[in-house]
Design an enzyme around this catalytic site. Structure first.
Site, PDB file in Angstrom:
ATOM      1  N   ASP A 131       0.689  -1.051   0.055  1.00 28.68           N
ATOM      2  CA  ASP A 131       0.288  -0.187   0.319  1.00 28.68           C
ATOM      3  C   ASP A 131       0.651   1.078   0.256  1.00 28.68           C
ATOM      4  OD1 ASP A 131      -2.468   2.061   0.825  1.00 28.68           O
ATOM      5  OD2 ASP A 131      -1.053   2.169   2.750  1.00 28.68           O
ATOM      6  N   LEU A 132       0.837   2.152  -0.877  1.00 30.38           N
ATOM      7  CA  LEU A 132       1.196   3.397  -0.771  1.00 30.38           C
ATOM      8  C   LEU A 132       0.826   4.664   0.659  1.00 30.38           C
ATOM      9  CD1 LEU A 132       3.543   5.298  -2.049  1.00 30.38           C
ATOM     10  CD2 LEU A 132       1.277   6.436  -3.364  1.00 30.38           C
ATOM     11  N   ASP A 133       0.016   4.731   0.726  1.00 37.00           N
ATOM     12  CA  ASP A 133      -0.420   6.020   1.930  1.00 37.00           C
ATOM     13  C   ASP A 133      -0.313   5.617   3.157  1.00 37.00           C
ATOM     14  OD1 ASP A 133      -1.165   8.076   0.062  1.00 37.00           O
ATOM     15  OD2 ASP A 133      -2.728   6.845  -0.072  1.00 37.00           O
ATOM     16  N   THR A 135       1.585  10.753   2.933  1.00 39.32           N
ATOM     17  CA  THR A 135       0.775  11.349   2.293  1.00 39.32           C
ATOM     18  C   THR A 135      -0.305  10.658   2.955  1.00 39.32           C
ATOM     19  OG1 THR A 135       0.738   9.651   0.841  1.00 39.32           O
ATOM     20  CG2 THR A 135       1.424  11.548   0.075  1.00 39.32           C
ATOM     21  N   LYS A 161      -8.804   5.564   5.607  1.00 39.71           N
ATOM     22  CA  LYS A 161      -7.000   5.030   5.198  1.00 39.71           C
ATOM     23  C   LYS A 161      -7.996   3.961   4.225  1.00 39.71           C
ATOM     24  CE  LYS A 161      -4.187   6.782   9.448  1.00 39.71           C
ATOM     25  NZ  LYS A 161      -3.789   5.560  10.405  1.00 39.71           N
ATOM     26  N   GLY A 162      -6.682   4.203   3.514  1.00 37.57           N
ATOM     27  CA  GLY A 162      -7.360   2.917   2.408  1.00 37.57           C
ATOM     28  C   GLY A 162      -8.651   2.679   1.689  1.00 37.57           C
ATOM     29  N   VAL A 163      -9.790   3.540   2.227  1.00 40.28           N
ATOM     30  CA  VAL A 163     -10.604   3.717   1.362  1.00 40.28           C
ATOM     31  C   VAL A 163     -11.175   4.780  -0.109  1.00 40.28           C
ATOM     32  CG1 VAL A 163     -12.980   4.479   1.573  1.00 40.28           C
ATOM     33  CG2 VAL A 163     -11.955   3.593   3.580  1.00 40.28           C
ATOM     34  N   ARG A 190     -12.016   7.780  -3.296  1.00 37.67           N
ATOM     35  CA  ARG A 190     -12.011   8.903  -2.977  1.00 37.67           C
ATOM     36  C   ARG A 190     -13.616   9.070  -2.390  1.00 37.67           C
ATOM     37  NH1 ARG A 190      -9.472  13.217  -7.478  1.00 37.67           N
ATOM     38  NH2 ARG A 190      -7.967  11.874  -6.818  1.00 37.67           N
ATOM     39  N   SER A 199      -2.717   0.395  -4.324  1.00 38.46           N
ATOM     40  CA  SER A 199      -3.622   1.638  -3.074  1.00 38.46           C
ATOM     41  C   SER A 199      -4.305   2.105  -3.787  1.00 38.46           C
ATOM     42  CB  SER A 199      -2.215   2.315  -3.626  1.00 38.46           C
ATOM     43  OG  SER A 199      -2.871   3.823  -3.823  1.00 38.46           O
ATOM     44  N   ALA A 200      -5.486   2.674  -3.177  1.00 42.16           N
ATOM     45  CA  ALA A 200      -6.756   2.942  -3.525  1.00 42.16           C
ATOM     46  C   ALA A 200      -6.473   4.058  -4.424  1.00 42.16           C
ATOM     47  CB  ALA A 200      -7.352   2.772  -2.375  1.00 42.16           C
ATOM     48  N   SER A 201      -5.680   5.070  -4.395  1.00 39.93           N
ATOM     49  CA  SER A 201      -4.998   6.424  -4.717  1.00 39.93           C
ATOM     50  C   SER A 201      -5.381   6.603  -6.529  1.00 39.93           C
ATOM     51  CB  SER A 201      -3.620   7.032  -3.572  1.00 39.93           C
ATOM     52  OG  SER A 201      -4.120   8.040  -4.395  1.00 39.93           O
ATOM     53  N   ASN A 226      -3.828   9.965  -7.173  1.00 38.49           N
ATOM     54  CA  ASN A 226      -2.300  10.327  -7.029  1.00 38.49           C
ATOM     55  C   ASN A 226      -1.398   9.668  -6.899  1.00 38.49           C
ATOM     56  OD1 ASN A 226      -4.631  12.878  -7.844  1.00 38.49           O
ATOM     57  ND2 ASN A 226      -5.192  12.760  -5.353  1.00 38.49           N
ATOM     58  N   LYS A 253     -10.611  -1.202  -1.251  1.00 35.74           N
ATOM     59  CA  LYS A 253     -10.995  -2.212  -0.797  1.00 35.74           C
ATOM     60  C   LYS A 253     -12.023  -1.890   0.509  1.00 35.74           C
ATOM     61  CE  LYS A 253      -5.731  -0.728  -0.954  1.00 35.74           C
ATOM     62  NZ  LYS A 253      -4.631  -0.016  -0.252  1.00 35.74           N
ATOM     63  N   GLU A 259       0.022  -3.239   4.432  1.00 34.16           N
ATOM     64  CA  GLU A 259      -1.246  -2.231   4.351  1.00 34.16           C
ATOM     65  C   GLU A 259      -0.958  -1.773   5.982  1.00 34.16           C
ATOM     66  OE1 GLU A 259      -3.791  -0.690   3.846  1.00 34.16           O
ATOM     67  OE2 GLU A 259      -4.052  -1.344   2.298  1.00 34.16           O
ATOM     68  N   ASP A 260      -1.687  -0.354   6.432  1.00 38.30           N
ATOM     69  CA  ASP A 260      -1.881   0.039   7.762  1.00 38.30           C
ATOM     70  C   ASP A 260      -3.066   0.133   7.467  1.00 38.30           C
ATOM     71  OD1 ASP A 260      -2.014   2.030   5.345  1.00 38.30           O
ATOM     72  OD2 ASP A 260      -1.710   3.978   6.445  1.00 38.30           O
TER      73      ASP A 260
HETATM   74  C1  G6P Z   1      -5.602   5.733  -0.235  1.00 37.46           C
HETATM   75  C2  G6P Z   1      -5.325   6.616   1.707  1.00 37.46           C
HETATM   76  C3  G6P Z   1      -6.885   6.722   1.692  1.00 37.46           C
HETATM   77  C4  G6P Z   1      -7.994   7.720  -0.011  1.00 37.46           C
HETATM   78  C5  G6P Z   1      -7.167   6.556  -1.198  1.00 37.46           C
HETATM   79  C6  G6P Z   1      -7.614   7.649  -2.298  1.00 37.46           C
HETATM   80  O1  G6P Z   1      -5.724   5.228   0.119  1.00 37.46           O
HETATM   81  O2  G6P Z   1      -4.842   5.721   2.421  1.00 37.46           O
HETATM   82  O3  G6P Z   1      -7.409   7.529   2.372  1.00 37.46           O
HETATM   83  O4  G6P Z   1      -8.818   8.045   0.129  1.00 37.46           O
HETATM   84  O5  G6P Z   1      -6.030   6.426  -1.282  1.00 37.46           O
HETATM   85  O6  G6P Z   1      -6.956   8.525  -2.366  1.00 37.46           O
HETATM   86  P1  G6P Z   1      -7.189  10.253  -3.409  1.00 37.46           P
HETATM   87  O7  G6P Z   1      -5.371  10.358  -3.892  1.00 37.46           O
HETATM   88  O8  G6P Z   1      -7.499   8.648  -4.741  1.00 37.46           O
HETATM   89  O9  G6P Z   1      -8.497  10.540  -3.363  1.00 37.46           O
HETATM   90 MG    MG Z   2      -2.308   3.565   3.505  1.00 36.45          MG
END
Ligand code: G6P
Ligand code: MG
Length: 211
Positions: free
Chosen positions: A8-10, A16, A45-47, A49, A114-116, A118, A145, A169-170
């Site tokens: 996982d990234l964040d 971040t 966290k992990g969820v 946007r 990662s769910a992100s 970004n 997730k 994972e955190d």
């Molecule tokens: C990660 C973070 C979440 C964040 C998600 C979406 O999983 O832990 O807190 O909401 O990414 O990130 P984004 O950069 O796409 O808004």
């Molecule tokens: Mg995380």
């Protein structure tokens, strides 16, 4: 036998998670007039946007029009990106780069899960991008997730079966996703906050090699 690591990234490789928190906090204050707390942030966290925005509206007990909902997410994301743009290689979490480098030296395949959306920006700013053989992120998956989609996709990109992979994972949602996907999991954080893991360490700087 373990052949791949999925990170996982964040909150695992880069810090971040605090930027996400600060941006949601600012939105809660400016849009809804309430103080979003660090405890409430655990569920973010992990969820992804959209899911986070839904929780934020739920906490405020407000229902937004689709346009307002979209605008709120966009605003949060602009503030978040502004903070990520200021990151440098020194912003990788302690021991993160070294942990991945050692894994690669042992022949482990390494991916991001990662769910992100970004993800790539943060990987580039911190110069971690070249370390990874595959990136499964919010731009290639649709299910959040604890659905295991993002980790299954990462394993597939590495050409490995889920049982050959360890997920780092955190977040609780991410640990649940790893378990649902049939992967070994390593929690990064405190045993007071996280459960259902196979291994745990406070950070990658204190994490054992898993094989
Ligand atoms: C990660 C973070 C979440 C964040 C998600 C979406 O999983 O832990 O807190 O909401 O990414 O990130 P984004 O950069 O796409 O808004
Ligand atoms: Mg995380």
């Amino acid at each position: 036998m373990i052949r791949g690591y999925i990170f996982d990234l964040d909150g695992v490789l880069v810090d971040t998670a605090k930027f996400h928190y600060l941006a949601w906090k600012r939105l809660a204050k400016e849009k809804f007039g309430y103080d979003f707390t660090i405890e409430q942030n655990e569920a973010f966290k992990g969820v992804n946007r959209v899911a986070c925005m839904k929780i934020l509206c739920g906490l405020a007990d407000v229902q937004l029009s689709p346009e307002e909902f979209e605008r709120g997410m966009q605003q949060k994301n602009d503030w978040y990106i502004e903070m990520v743009r200021g990151m440098t290689p020194a912003d990788a979490l302690p021991g993160a780069r070294e942990y991945v480098e050692r894994a690669k030296a042992r022949g482990m395949l390494c991916a991001i899960g990662s769910a992100s959306r970004n993800c790539r920006l943060a990987l580039e700013k911190t110069a971690l991008a070249p370390l990874f053989d595959a990136v499964a992120d919010g731009t290639v998956v649709t299910r959040a997730k604890p659905d295991p989609e993002v980790f299954l996709r990462a394993a597939e990109m590495l050409g490995l079966a889920p049982a050959q992979c360890v997920v780092f994972e955190d977040s609780q949602a991410g640990l649940d996703a790893a378990r649902a996907g049939g992967m070994t999991s390593c929690a990064i954080g405190s045993p007071d906050a996280l459960h259902g893991w196979d291994f745990i360490a406070p950070g990658l700087d204190e994490c054992p090699e898993i094989s």
